[in-house]
Structures are given as structure tokens and as C-alpha cells.
Design a protein around this motif. Structure first.
Motif, PDB file in Angstrom:
ATOM      1  N   GLY A  27       0.809  -1.210   0.000  1.00 13.37           N
ATOM      2  CA  GLY A  27       0.000   0.000   0.000  1.00 13.37           C
ATOM      3  C   GLY A  27       0.841   1.258   0.000  1.00 13.37           C
ATOM      4  N   VAL A  28       1.924   1.252   0.764  1.00  7.01           N
ATOM      5  CA  VAL A  28       2.809   2.410   0.807  1.00  7.01           C
ATOM      6  C   VAL A  28       3.485   2.607  -0.544  1.00  7.01           C
ATOM      7  CG1 VAL A  28       4.869   3.377   1.909  1.00  7.01           C
ATOM      8  CG2 VAL A  28       3.172   2.188   3.298  1.00  7.01           C
ATOM      9  N   ALA A  29       3.922   1.521  -1.159  1.00 11.39           N
ATOM     10  CA  ALA A  29       4.565   1.622  -2.470  1.00 11.39           C
ATOM     11  C   ALA A  29       3.579   2.119  -3.527  1.00 11.39           C
ATOM     12  CB  ALA A  29       5.134   0.260  -2.874  1.00 11.39           C
ATOM     13  N   ARG A  30       2.365   1.625  -3.483  1.00 11.22           N
ATOM     14  CA  ARG A  30       1.356   2.065  -4.459  1.00 11.22           C
ATOM     15  C   ARG A  30       1.106   3.562  -4.318  1.00 11.22           C
ATOM     16  NH1 ARG A  30      -2.623  -0.667  -2.707  1.00 11.22           N
ATOM     17  NH2 ARG A  30      -2.118  -2.572  -3.850  1.00 11.22           N
ATOM     18  N   ALA A  31       0.992   4.038  -3.089  1.00 13.15           N
ATOM     19  CA  ALA A  31       0.778   5.465  -2.862  1.00 13.15           C
ATOM     20  C   ALA A  31       1.950   6.299  -3.354  1.00 13.15           C
ATOM     21  CB  ALA A  31       0.534   5.721  -1.374  1.00 13.15           C
ATOM     22  N   ALA A  32       3.142   5.698  -3.339  1.00 12.02           N
ATOM     23  CA  ALA A  32       4.344   6.405  -3.793  1.00 12.02           C
ATOM     24  C   ALA A  32       4.560   6.280  -5.299  1.00 12.02           C
ATOM     25  CB  ALA A  32       5.564   5.869  -3.055  1.00 12.02           C
ATOM     26  N   GLY A  33       3.709   5.510  -5.971  1.00  9.93           N
ATOM     27  CA  GLY A  33       3.868   5.321  -7.415  1.00  9.93           C
ATOM     28  C   GLY A  33       5.019   4.400  -7.775  1.00  9.93           C
ATOM     29  N   VAL A  34       5.314   3.449  -6.893  1.00  7.50           N
ATOM     30  CA  VAL A  34       6.423   2.515  -7.098  1.00  7.50           C
ATOM     31  C   VAL A  34       5.858   1.102  -7.197  1.00  7.50           C
ATOM     32  CG1 VAL A  34       8.518   1.530  -6.088  1.00  7.50           C
ATOM     33  CG2 VAL A  34       8.064   3.987  -5.878  1.00  7.50           C
ATOM     34  N   ALA A  35       6.346   0.339  -8.174  1.00 12.61           N
ATOM     35  CA  ALA A  35       5.944  -1.057  -8.322  1.00 12.61           C
ATOM     36  C   ALA A  35       6.755  -1.916  -7.368  1.00 12.61           C
ATOM     37  CB  ALA A  35       6.160  -1.521  -9.760  1.00 12.61           C
ATOM     38  N   LEU A  36       6.075  -2.699  -6.532  1.00 12.83           N
ATOM     39  CA  LEU A  36       6.739  -3.573  -5.579  1.00 12.83           C
ATOM     40  C   LEU A  36       6.779  -4.988  -6.141  1.00 12.83           C
ATOM     41  CD1 LEU A  36       7.901  -3.287  -2.631  1.00 12.83           C
ATOM     42  CD2 LEU A  36       5.739  -4.319  -1.873  1.00 12.83           C
ATOM     43  N   VAL A  37       7.966  -5.567  -6.218  1.00 13.56           N
ATOM     44  CA  VAL A  37       8.152  -6.913  -6.764  1.00 13.56           C
ATOM     45  C   VAL A  37       8.567  -7.836  -5.625  1.00 13.56           C
ATOM     46  CG1 VAL A  37       9.321  -8.312  -8.498  1.00 13.56           C
ATOM     47  CG2 VAL A  37       8.861  -5.894  -8.956  1.00 13.56           C
ATOM     48  N   TRP A  38       7.749  -8.834  -5.341  1.00 14.86           N
ATOM     49  CA  TRP A  38       7.945  -9.699  -4.181  1.00 14.86           C
ATOM     50  C   TRP A  38       8.937 -10.808  -4.509  1.00 14.86           C
ATOM     51  CZ3 TRP A  38       4.405  -9.622   0.315  1.00 14.86           C
ATOM     52  CH2 TRP A  38       3.580  -8.488   0.313  1.00 14.86           C
ATOM     53  N   ARG A  39       9.961 -10.990  -3.645  1.00 10.90           N
ATOM     54  CA  ARG A  39      11.038 -11.945  -3.873  1.00 10.90           C
ATOM     55  C   ARG A  39      11.248 -12.819  -2.631  1.00 10.90           C
ATOM     56  NH1 ARG A  39      11.408 -11.395  -9.288  1.00 10.90           N
ATOM     57  NH2 ARG A  39      12.627  -9.588 -10.005  1.00 10.90           N
ATOM     58  N   PRO A  40      10.574 -13.953  -2.527  1.00 12.46           N
ATOM     59  CA  PRO A  40      10.895 -14.875  -1.433  1.00 12.46           C
ATOM     60  C   PRO A  40      12.313 -15.417  -1.623  1.00 12.46           C
ATOM     61  CG  PRO A  40       8.854 -15.496  -2.581  1.00 12.46           C
ATOM     62  CD  PRO A  40       9.520 -14.464  -3.414  1.00 12.46           C
ATOM     63  N   PHE A  41      13.055 -15.529  -0.516  1.00  9.20           N
ATOM     64  CA  PHE A  41      14.406 -16.093  -0.583  1.00  9.20           C
ATOM     65  C   PHE A  41      14.747 -16.702   0.764  1.00  9.20           C
ATOM     66  CE2 PHE A  41      15.362 -12.306   1.688  1.00  9.20           C
ATOM     67  CZ  PHE A  41      16.653 -12.363   2.200  1.00  9.20           C
TER      68      PHE A  41
END
Length: 212
Positions: A27-41
Motif C-alpha cells: 500500500g505504501v509503495a502504491r501510494a508512492a507510485g512505485v511497483a513492488l516486486v515480491w522476492r521470497p528467498f
């Protein structure tokens, strides 16, 4: 056309502080106009390699961690009801399901549900019966997903993202990565988003499961 800034979110289901980021980062990334890419490791693998064990055998530090989590959860309106089981997911099965979900496009939903099971319901999301209920609750075939999570393709992808994390110099979860720039910890999320928005690394958002 201006590329949408992207931020990679490296996380491990089993990392306590990642709970905060899992609940709020998208939600914070969306509000900032940034695409969040999830990386399990597998941060557990890297911590073993680095002889980096932050809480085991350290009761004072452990007590601080739980108190700190409670304070930050209250600050951000994240549900928190005291100490949760720890450690969890000994076989990293939940993390492999998250890897499958990242490849198929449902990683955020799964990971949030896994953390709810852990922190709210006080269950180990790596236990097969708990994991099956989580997956079924998302409207997916649990048996098929758990079988795929144990398959060669998902194991190879999980290892590949762990190799990338190693190459980037990651040592903890959550970590946020923009290009080659690393920001460790939930308390560095805003810094990471600011860096991504600054255009320091303008590039198209990476596809789930793909190299940036």
C-alpha cells in the motif's frame, strides 16, 4: 513513456520484522507510485553462511525484538497480539509456496495470509495442514500447490533468488533493492521508496520471478 520505478522486496516467511513490511509495503509503495516486486528467498541459508544468528540464545535481544515489533505494529495499525511461535517453517515449505505464488502472480495475498496465520492465529504456516488451509482460503487447490512447491522448478527458482540475494550482499529480511542499492529493515522502507522515486535506477518493473 516514463518507466514506473520498481522496488524489489526480498523477504523470508519466518522473519519477524518482515511481518510489518508484508502488511504495509504494498500500500505504501502504491501510494508512492512505485511497483513492488515480491522476492521470497532463504535468508536462513545466508545467515548460516554468515554465522549471523540474531536471536537464538539471546533472550534479552529476543525480548526487545518482540516489544519493538509491538510498538511499530501499533504505530502503523498492524494487528499484533503478543509473542508468536518462533522459529517457524523449518522445512521452508511456506517460502516455497510463496515462490510458486510469485511465479503465478498471487504472492502478496498468500504471504499476507501466511503471516496472519503466524502472528494473529499463532500457527506455524509451514506445517502442511496449516499451509493447506491458507492456500484453500485463497481459492486454490492446496494439494496441487503443495506438490508444485516441492517440485524442481520451484526449488530452482527459490535457490536462484537466494543466489541473487547473496550476490547483492543481503544478510537479513526484509530487504528492499533498487538496482544494486540495498535497504535493510522495515524501518528503511520509506528510504527505499524515496530512492526508487528519485530516478536513481529508472527501469521497467521486473516481471515476477524474472531478473530485473
Amino acid at each position: 513513456m516514463t518507466a514506473v520505478p520498481a522496488l524489489e522486496f526480498f523477504f523470508f516467511i519466518g522473519s519477524t520484522y518482515s511481518y510489518l513490511s508484508v502488511q504495509r509495503a504494498e500500500g505504501v509503495a502504491r501510494a508512492a507510485g512505485v511497483a513492488l516486486v515480491w522476492r521470497p528467498f532463504s535468508v536462513r541459508t545466508l545467515m548460516r553462511e554468515q554465522n549471523n544468528v540474531p536471536f537464538a540464545g539471546k533472550p534479552v535481544k529476543m525480548a526487545y525484538m518482540w516489544r519493538d515489533l509491538g510498538r511499530r505494529a501499533r504505530r502503523f495499525g498492524v494487528p499484533f497480539d503478543g509473542i508468536a511461535p518462533y522459529p517457524i517453517d523449518a522445512d521452508e515449505r511456506a517460502n516455497r509456496v510463496a515462490t510458486l505464488a510469485a511465479l503465478q502472480g498471487w504472492c502478496p495475498e498468500f504471504t499476507r495470509a501466511a503471516y496472519r496465520a503466524w502472528f494473529v492465529d499463532k500457527l506455524d504456516p509451514g506445517r502442511p495442514e496449516v499451509l493447506a488451509r491458507i492456500v484453500e482460503g485463497l481459492g486454490r487447490d492446496a494439494a496441487r500447490c503443495l506438490e508444485a512447491a516441492d517440485g524442481d522448478e520451484v526449488r530452482a527458482e527459490y535457490a536462484r533468488q537466494t543466489d541473487r540475494a547473496r550476490a547483492l550482499g543481503l544478510f537479513g529480511s526484509p530487504s528492499f533493492v533498487c538496482g544494486d542499492e540495498v535497504f535493510w529493515g522495515d524501518d528503511r522502507l520509506d528510504d527505499a521508496l524515496d530512492w526508487a522515486r528519485s530516478g536513481a535506477e529508472e527501469q521497467p518493473a521486473p516481471r515476477p520471478g524474472a531478473e530485473p
